[in-house]
Design a protein around this motif. Structure first.
Motif, short mmCIF file in Angstrom:
data_model
loop_
_atom_site.label_atom_id
_atom_site.label_comp_id
_atom_site.label_asym_id
_atom_site.label_seq_id
_atom_site.Cartn_x
_atom_site.Cartn_y
_atom_site.Cartn_z
N GLY A 241 0.87 -1.31 -0.03
CA GLY A 241 -0.17 0.08 0.06
C GLY A 241 0.96 1.29 -0.02
O GLY A 241 1.95 1.33 0.58
N ASN A 242 0.29 2.31 -0.58
CA ASN A 242 0.60 3.78 -0.48
C ASN A 242 0.12 4.69 0.05
O ASN A 242 -1.25 4.53 -0.01
N GLY A 243 0.64 5.62 0.56
CA GLY A 243 -0.23 6.60 1.41
C GLY A 243 0.49 8.00 0.88
O GLY A 243 1.42 8.05 1.10
N ARG A 244 -0.38 8.85 0.88
CA ARG A 244 -0.02 10.52 0.54
C ARG A 244 -1.12 11.34 1.40
O ARG A 244 -2.17 11.28 1.33
N TRP A 245 -0.19 12.42 2.10
CA TRP A 245 -0.92 13.47 2.76
C TRP A 245 0.00 14.81 2.63
O TRP A 245 0.75 14.70 3.35
N GLY A 246 -0.65 15.50 1.88
CA GLY A 246 0.28 16.84 1.94
C GLY A 246 1.87 16.41 1.21
O GLY A 246 1.60 15.86 0.12
N ALA A 247 2.81 16.78 1.74
CA ALA A 247 4.14 16.63 1.25
C ALA A 247 4.64 15.29 1.70
O ALA A 247 5.76 14.71 1.26
N GLU B 298 3.71 -0.71 15.24
CA GLU B 298 3.82 -1.41 16.47
C GLU B 298 2.46 -1.33 17.18
O GLU B 298 2.22 -2.60 17.73
N THR B 299 2.10 -0.18 17.43
CA THR B 299 0.68 -0.21 18.26
C THR B 299 -0.47 -0.83 17.52
O THR B 299 -1.20 -1.38 18.09
N LEU B 300 -0.38 -1.09 16.06
CA LEU B 300 -1.47 -1.79 15.45
C LEU B 300 -1.45 -3.22 15.53
O LEU B 300 -2.23 -4.00 15.59
N GLY B 301 -0.09 -3.68 15.87
CA GLY B 301 0.06 -5.11 16.25
C GLY B 301 0.86 -5.75 14.80
O GLY B 301 0.99 -6.86 14.79
N VAL B 302 1.35 -4.97 13.86
CA VAL B 302 2.08 -5.61 12.73
C VAL B 302 3.45 -6.24 13.34
O VAL B 302 4.29 -5.41 13.96
N ALA B 303 3.92 -7.56 12.83
CA ALA B 303 5.13 -7.86 13.48
C ALA B 303 6.15 -7.91 12.17
O ALA B 303 7.30 -7.87 12.51
N ASP B 304 5.59 -8.17 11.07
CA ASP B 304 6.58 -8.21 9.55
C ASP B 304 6.09 -7.00 8.78
O ASP B 304 4.91 -7.55 8.29
N VAL B 305 6.75 -6.33 8.39
CA VAL B 305 6.39 -5.22 7.29
C VAL B 305 7.65 -4.50 6.97
O VAL B 305 8.78 -4.29 7.76
N VAL B 306 7.79 -3.79 5.72
CA VAL B 306 8.77 -3.17 5.16
C VAL B 306 8.20 -1.87 4.85
O VAL B 306 7.21 -1.82 4.01
N ALA B 307 8.44 -0.87 5.34
CA ALA B 307 7.80 0.31 5.21
C ALA B 307 9.03 1.63 5.21
O ALA B 307 10.09 1.56 5.42
N LYS B 308 8.91 2.61 4.03
CA LYS B 308 9.77 3.58 3.73
C LYS B 308 8.93 4.94 3.54
O LYS B 308 8.08 4.91 2.86
N SER B 309 9.60 5.95 3.99
CA SER B 309 8.86 7.53 3.66
C SER B 309 9.61 7.86 2.55
O SER B 309 11.10 8.15 2.56
N THR B 310 9.19 8.40 1.47
CA THR B 310 9.80 8.98 0.27
C THR B 310 9.42 10.45 0.07
O THR B 310 9.63 10.99 -0.94
N GLY B 311 8.86 10.95 1.16
CA GLY B 311 8.49 12.38 1.11
C GLY B 311 8.85 13.31 2.41
O GLY B 311 9.93 13.01 2.72
N SER C 201 9.45 14.63 6.12
CA SER C 201 9.62 14.05 7.34
C SER C 201 9.00 14.65 8.41
O SER C 201 9.18 14.35 9.53
N ASN C 202 7.97 15.60 7.98
CA ASN C 202 7.05 15.96 9.03
C ASN C 202 6.38 15.00 9.70
O ASN C 202 5.43 14.42 9.09
N PRO C 203 6.32 14.83 11.17
CA PRO C 203 5.69 13.71 11.67
C PRO C 203 4.09 13.84 11.34
O PRO C 203 3.46 12.62 11.31
N TYR C 204 3.65 14.86 11.40
CA TYR C 204 1.97 14.83 11.33
C TYR C 204 1.56 14.42 10.00
O TYR C 204 0.74 13.81 9.82
N ASN C 205 2.34 14.85 9.11
CA ASN C 205 2.03 14.42 7.43
C ASN C 205 2.58 13.00 7.42
O ASN C 205 1.60 12.14 6.63
N MET C 206 3.50 12.42 8.05
CA MET C 206 3.92 11.09 7.75
C MET C 206 2.69 10.17 8.56
O MET C 206 2.40 9.03 8.05
N ILE C 207 2.43 10.68 9.73
CA ILE C 207 1.29 9.90 10.42
C ILE C 207 -0.09 9.73 9.53
O ILE C 207 -0.59 8.73 9.24
N ARG C 208 -0.48 10.88 9.13
CA ARG C 208 -1.79 11.04 8.19
C ARG C 208 -1.55 10.12 6.88
O ARG C 208 -2.36 9.36 6.43
N ALA C 209 -0.29 10.20 6.23
CA ALA C 209 -0.03 9.20 5.12
C ALA C 209 -0.21 7.79 5.39
O ALA C 209 -0.68 6.99 4.55
#
Length: 202
Positions: free
Chosen positions: A107-113, A138-151, A153-161
């Motif tokens: 999955g991909n997500g985007r919010w603002g930048a 981690e709070t969701l309960g995912v144990a195995d995942v690969v994630a990367k931010s390409t936009g 680094s604002n924590p608010y935008n990253m959380i919403r994305a």
């Protein structure tokens, strides 16, 4: 001699108060995990000068497929965290997990930048993510995942994305119900084609 029973009574009162507050910890929120993602000091210019306050960004989840985030602002840090936690608990969403350890599909997500990408991973991979994304997964309960931010680094935008990417996650059962088919039909078609479960996880 007359004062000793009064002190003992006070201890009993404290025990009763502790017992009264004890069952509350066994309520629906007892298994909620809270993580402070970011805290920032903000200033408002008023007539007498500048007034400082604190803004907190919190992520909460039950480790079983439910997660939420909230933002709170107050004059003191504990109060800002409390407001953010309450808002996060009110906005929790449910995300279907495969085998209770990873995502069903990429999955991909985007919010603002802010732009992020997430991929399902085989057992033993762990949570390969950084910053706010790791707190959410981690709070969701995912144990195995690969994630990367390409936009951004604002924590608010990253959380919403990250939440935008999680909202579009769907399980085979949900897809089958929308199409009016059986889960076995969808899984059989996927196994016959080029998109195998191993290819999805890689």
């Amino acid at each position: 001699m007359a004062q000793a029973p009064q002190r003992g009574g006070g201890g009993n009162d404290r025990n009763r108060r502790d017992n009264r507050n004890g069952p509350a910890a066994d309520g629906p929120d007892s298994d909620i995990v809270e993580k402070l993602v970011h805290i920032n000091r903000v200033a408002a210019t008023v007539k007498g000068g500048r007034r400082f306050s604190f803004a907190a960004l919190m992520v909460v989840g039950d480790g079983k497929g439910r997660v939420g985030f909230g933002h709170g602002k107050a004059r003191e840090v504990p109060e800002a965290i409390r407001k953010a936690t309450e808002e996060a608990k009110k906005t929790m969403i449910r995300v279907p997990l495969r085998e209770n350890r990873t995502l069903h599909h990429d999955g991909n997500g985007r919010w603002g930048a802010g732009k992020i990408m997430m991929r399902a991973a085989p057992p033993g991979t762990g949570v390969i993510a950084g910053g706010p994304m790791r707190a959410v997964l981690e709070t969701l309960g995912v144990a195995d995942v690969v994630a990367k931010s390409t936009g951004s680094s604002n924590p608010y935008n990253m959380i919403r994305a990250t939440f935008e990417a999680l909202k579009v996650q769907s399980s085979p059962r949900q897809v089958a119900s929308k199409r009016g088919k059986k889960v076995s039909d969808l899984m059989g078609r996927r196994n016959d084609g080029a998109s195998t479960p191993e290819a999805v996880e890689s």
